[in-house]
Structures are given as C-alpha cells and as structure tokens.
Design an enzyme around this catalytic site. Structure first.
Site, short mmCIF file in Angstrom:
data_model
loop_
_atom_site.label_atom_id
_atom_site.label_comp_id
_atom_site.label_asym_id
_atom_site.label_seq_id
_atom_site.Cartn_x
_atom_site.Cartn_y
_atom_site.Cartn_z
N GLU A 1 1.67 3.77 3.00
CA GLU A 1 2.06 3.24 4.32
C GLU A 1 3.57 3.43 4.47
O GLU A 1 4.37 2.53 4.22
CB GLU A 1 1.59 1.80 4.45
N HIS B 1 3.31 -3.27 6.92
CA HIS B 1 2.24 -2.30 6.64
C HIS B 1 2.09 -1.33 7.81
O HIS B 1 2.64 -1.54 8.88
CB HIS B 1 0.89 -3.02 6.47
N GLU C 1 1.46 -5.11 10.90
CA GLU C 1 0.96 -3.73 10.94
C GLU C 1 1.70 -2.99 12.04
O GLU C 1 1.64 -3.35 13.21
CB GLU C 1 -0.55 -3.73 11.26
N HIS D 1 0.87 -1.18 0.00
CA HIS D 1 0.00 0.00 0.00
C HIS D 1 0.90 1.23 0.00
O HIS D 1 1.70 1.43 0.93
CB HIS D 1 -0.92 -0.01 1.23
ZN LIG Z 1 -1.44 -2.00 4.21
#
Ligand SMILES: [Zn+2]
Length: 341
Positions: free
Chosen positions: A67, A161, A225, A64
């Site tokens: 990020e 992420h 994350e 992404h």
């Molecule tokens: Zn992500």
C-alpha cells in the site's frame, strides 16, 4: 556519519529498507532547529520538538507492504523534517510497519499484520513469524510513545492504508469501536479536511492497529483508506494533496483551524454483518471489480459456502473489503448500512 547522511538526504525509509543494520541499536540526535530525533529500530522514527507540545501523533503506514501511497506520503514528511524543510511543533512518531513486505511488493510475507494487535501476535496456537514479532514491537513502541508524553497531551493515531479495490467513496476511514465512548465531531472534521468523506463505524473489538491505540491509550485513532493500491512510484500524488497538507498542518502548527463538522458533507455507515470464511468453497456472488460501498437490495445473495448463504438484511446494505482468498476463519466481507452521528 549516519546522522549526516540522514539529515542531508532525508532517506530514512531507504536506509531502513536497504541498510537496516544501520539501526541495529537505537540512535538519538538533535536537528539544528532543536527537534530531537529518536530511532529505536528500522522503520520507526520519533520527533520531539523543543517547545512544549500539546499533541502526541502516531502516523503509521505500510502495515500492508504493497500500500505504497501512504508510505510515500510518510517518507516525504520524514525526509522534509530531517532536512529542516518542515518543523514539527508536536510530538510525532512515524512507523513504516512491514518493511519485508514492501521489498516483495506484497500485502504481507506470512500473515496479515492488521489482525495481530491487542496481543493477538502472542496467540500461542500460531507459529512465530516476522509479522507477529513486528506487531509486538510496534505495540511496545506506541505504548512508550504515548506514555512518555505529558498527561495534558491529546493522543492521535492515523494508520494509513490504501484498499485493494476501487471504492465508490474513494477515501474512507474506519472508526474503531469505542465501547460506548463518544465519537468526535472534531476528528470527523479533520478527516474531511484530509479528503476523507466516508466513515465506517466499527461496532466490535478487533485486532487492528488503530483499535489497539484507541482502546489501550484512549487515542483518537482511525484506519484511513486513501484510495487504491498502486506500485511504488505509480501513485498520482495530486490525489493526496489535501491529506498531505492537513497532516503537515497537524504536525507543524500549534492549533489547527478547520471548518466545523458538517453532517451533510459526510457519509457515515455502521457495520451490519461481519462475514467470515469457514470453508474452502466460500464464494462471493458479485463481480470481482465491484467497488467498495456498492449497495444491494434486501435479500440479495452476497456470498455462500457449504451450509450458509449470506444475504443483505436491509435495502442499501453495501459491501466493503470483500476478499474470498483470505485464510479459513478470517473475515471475507463486511457489510455496512447508512447511519448518522
Ligand atoms: Zn491495508
């Protein structure tokens, strides 16, 4: 000249983003410390140490594009390796996945790349786009990386992420579905050393990058994350000190010595409901700023759309990754409940 530029400045990511033609054909060279460097394509760089390695490690970021913290972490590790400040003793493949999305500071250009792995990019009903082409390329690169390691090597893939929203548990990891395989306590100890104290056990196949490496290549793989999304340069890097230090050690040491897994120090959840959006009127029934892992009572209305209401099935059922703006047919919310390993 390109090699000098890379080894003097360490700016592999900047070259990949702003001068991608530099890598229009694959290049390979050696650093002064004997480490072999291979760049098959912009944003993809592999380091192979001169010594016999025991680990094949994939570190991916920017699946992404907005990020930024993981992108900055990987950029710095690559830069320090190129400038001989950090010497890898394990094989490591760095992937900066969605370069065009980084340029527009968006999650993606056409389509969420983390729904396109395990062949989903070739789903013939959808139009071709750069995310699909890149997912296909990344699958090939990762496959080649793992398959050219020695058979005794252990395989790892940490797909890094940051979440769109704040989280009650700031750093957490999704453990892909193992199809009955055993969860690794050693890996949980590693994640805890990275500052990741919350694990979400996925219980079904999916089209994420980490599931692909786990399923296809038996890698210890996780979607990690690391906190909340901020623009480039606005991350408080002190929040990532533990993950940076632990990744450095993973790459540059022969053996990691970590404190053993301690279930008291980790929060482990399993996925209870995967709620997909079927209609344009799909609506979440909690505040937009509600942090990930906020829990509700049994029966609480979480979301609704034409013909359906979605409620908590257990006390303490918590929400993760809510997003009512996803495309029709895609996941708009996960719910999780506490469990043990
Ligand atoms: Zn992500």
């Amino acid at each position: 000249m390109l090699v000098d530029r890379l080894t003097e400045t360490g700016q592999f990511l900047a070259c990949s983003r702003f001068d991608p033609h530099l890598f229009s054909s694959p290049i390979e060279f050696s650093l002064a410390n004997g480490v072999n460097v291979a760049i098959p394509s912009p944003g993809i760089i592999q380091f192979s140490p001169a010594n016999q390695a025991s680990k094949d490690i994939v570190l991916s970021c920017g699946v992404h594009g907005n990020e930024t913290a993981p992108i900055e972490i990987c950029d710095d590790l690559v830069s320090r390796i190129l400038r001989l400040e950090l010497c890898p003793r394990q094989r490591v493949l760095f992937i900066f996945a969605n370069l065009p999305a980084m340029d527009i500071a968006q999650r993606f250009v056409e389509e969420n790349m983390n729904r396109l792995f395990s062949g989903e990019h070739a789903n013939s009903t959808a139009a071709q786009n750069q995310e699909r082409l890149r997912a296909c390329e990344l699958e090939k690169v990762v496959g080649q990386f793992f398959q050219t390691g020695t058979s005794e090597s252990t395989r790892f893939h940490y797909d890094l992420h940051t979440a769109i929203r704040a989280s009650k548990n700031d750093k957490f990891a999704v453990y892909p579905f193992l199809h009955g395989g055993r969860h690794s306590h050693e890996q949980l100890a590693f994640l805890l050393a990275c500052g990741v104290n919350t694990i979400l056990l996925s219980e079904s196949p999916t089209t994420t990058f980490s599931y692909f490496s786990s399923r296809q290549f038996g890698a210890h793989a996780f979607t990690v994350e690391l906190g909340k999304v901020y623009p480039f340069g606005q991350n408080d890097m002190s929040q990532f000190a533990a993950v940076i230090k632990t990744l450095e050690a993973l790459i540059s040491e022969d053996h990691l010595s970590l404190p053993p897994f301690d279930s008291e120090k980790m929060y482990i959840y399993r996925v209870n409901q995967v709620i997909n959006k079927h209609h344009h009127d799909f609506k979440l029934h909690f505040e937009d700023a509600t942090p990930n892992f906020t829990d509700f009572e049994k029966g609480h209305l979480l979301a609704s759309e034409t013909g359906a209401e979605y409620r908590c099935e257990f006390d303490g059922e918590a929400i993760v990754f809510p997003n009512e703006n996803v495309a029709i047919g895609q996941r708009a919310l996960l719910t999780v409940v506490p469990t043990q390993l």
